[in-house]
Design an enzyme around this catalytic site. Structure first.
Site: not given
Ligand code: CAA
Length: 391
Positions: A79, A111, A234
């Site tokens: 990528e 990916c 993945h």
């Molecule tokens: N203690 C323990 N757990 C906690 C916590 C704490 N203090 N605070 C939050 N959490 C948990 C949440 O409950 C959540 O768990 P669940 O999903 O099981 O409920 C987890 O931590 C993550 O919290 P958020 O969902 O609030 O996190 P976020 O919104 O800030 O970010 C994300 C999550 C959107 C995936 C972000 O990391 C992101 O944008 N990542 C990049 C995109 C990505 O990886 N997408 C995955 C699918 S796409 C793909 O696979 C292609 C690729 O490679 C990119």
């Protein structure tokens, strides 16, 4: 006659940032990263490391074991390619002294393209009239904007796989299930170094795609989920693998009580990703290498693999592990490499992140950092200069 993965080798940067440091800098509870995302470290490439050097470093241990002239196909999946025109594989072709009688091309679909490369290589090898081999390299640097939700899932790594007849690691099954759709969950316009992502939406699309590809795989193969012993996904972050397998189990068994079974079936493939972060095209195969290195009872067992590329393309496929697979792994090298890394302070990470390859066409010689056997030594007249590292 079977076809599949004959050797598999993994490489990542010698530098990482501990996510505790990132959590502190961002004012976030570290547990969100550690248990919420399932991540502890992210591998950071130094300025003289890129997808070419990582890919060549992953492939070298494989090529040291074979006659390089037997490689008639090199597919490079990424990528985060370094040139809009020239295939990354041609730089690697030079570094590894491959034969001129070789077909070389770069593949792209977020990916997913490592899986496309593996399947295309297997198809070519099974049809070849000569006893040739194919080299598949998946190599990536995952970058998001500083301070964005994706930042703690950054990382880098490369996996190289030799594809042959009668493979010594994994014989691929002929059946696979697909799911393709035109969606904007994660993308990177050509003018950006950092990906853009609709984070929550991307996880939903990933999960729906996993179920759809699984259902297509079942239609094609007639197999039930109990015929598969372990699963690799993945892994943009390791918790994603658990969530995905829970959804596949629910679709396969109609049960909601899947959490424990999901963890057992997938978590042996998590340790490397937890310590490197996302390696995009390499991620699924990094997880597979981790499973092979950590489970000594895979002989003759069928493994399910799910590949996801945003945009989006998903594929569920499978293969059977060779009875003698343990004799052909690079497990000790993988573990030694991960243990022998340099931890960056937060400010060092940000400084490296903000460095850009000069764009003015002048000659630059880059400082030497810790790398594998190859490094990105500089740039001259807009040409990237790669070199072997003297040991
Ligand atoms: N203690 C323990 N757990 C906690 C916590 C704490 N203090 N605070 C939050 N959490 C948990 C949440 O409950 C959540 O768990 P669940 O999903 O099981 O409920 C987890 O931590 C993550 O919290 P958020 O969902 O609030 O996190 P976020 O919104 O800030 O970010 C994300 C999550 C959107 C995936 C972000 O990391 C992101 O944008 N990542 C990049 C995109 C990505 O990886 N997408 C995955 C699918 S796409 C793909 O696979 C292609 C690729 O490679 C990119």
């Amino acid at each position: 006659m079977s076809v599949g993965i004959d050797l598999i080798s993994f490489y990542t940067s010698r530098y990482y940032l501990g996510l505790e440091s990132l959590a502190q800098a961002r004012g976030v509870d570290y547990e969100k990263y550690r248990s919420g995302l399932g991540q502890e470290k992210m591998a950071i490439p130094p300025p003289d490391e890129d997808v070419i050097t990582m890919g060549a470093s992953a492939a070298k241990p494989i090529l040291d074991q074979i006659d390089v002239n037997d490689v008639e196909l090199l597919l490079f999946a990424t990528e985060s390619g370094v040139d809009q025109s020239k295939a990354a594989g041609l730089f690697v072709h030079g570094l590894l002294n491959l034969s001129n009688r070789c077909r070389v091309v770069e593949l792209k679909e977020a990916c997913y393209s490592g899986t496309a490369a593996l399947q295309l290589a297997a198809a070519q090898i099974s049809q070849s009239l000569h006893s040739t081999k194919a080299l598949v390299i998946a190599s990536d640097v995952a970058r998001y904007d500083l301070g964005s939700p994706g930042e703690p899932t950054q990382g880098c790594g490369a996996v190289a796989m030799l594809v042959t007849l009668n493979p010594r690691i994994l014989a691929l099954d002929p059946e696979a299930g697909f799911h393709a759709a035109d969606v904007m969950d994660f993308w990177r316009p050509s003018y950006r170094d950092e990906a853009l992502v609709d984070g929550k939406f991307s996880t939903k699309v990933y999960l729906d795609t996993a179920v759809s590809a699984w259902e297509h795989y079942v239609e094609r193969s007639g197999r039930t989920i109990s015929e598969l012993y372990r699963f690799c996904y993945h892994l943009p972050f390791t918790r994603m693998g658990i969530k995905a397998h829970e959804r596949v189990l629910q679709a396969a068994e109609g049960s909601n009580d899947t959490a424990k079974h999901a963890s057992e079936a997938v978590s042996e493939g998590f340790a490397y990703t937890r310590d490197t972060g996302n390696s995009y095209t390499a991620s699924l195969f990094e997880s597979f290498a981790c499973l092979l290195d950590n489970n000594s009872e895979l002989a003759g067992k069928r493994i399910g693999l799910f590949s996801y590329g945003s945009g989006c393309m998903g594929e569920f496929f499978s293969g059977v592990v060779d009875p003698e697979y343990q004799k052909h792994l690079f497990s000790a090298d993988h573990k030694a490499m991960l243990e022998d890394r340099t931890q960056l302070a937060y400010q060092e990470y940000e400084d490296i992140f903000n460095l850009k390859v000069p764009e003015d066409g002048w000659k630059y010689v880059f400082a030497q950092y810790r790398t594998g056997p190859f490094r990105f030594g500089g740039i001259e007249e807009h040409k990237r200069v790669y070199e072997a590292v003297e040991t």
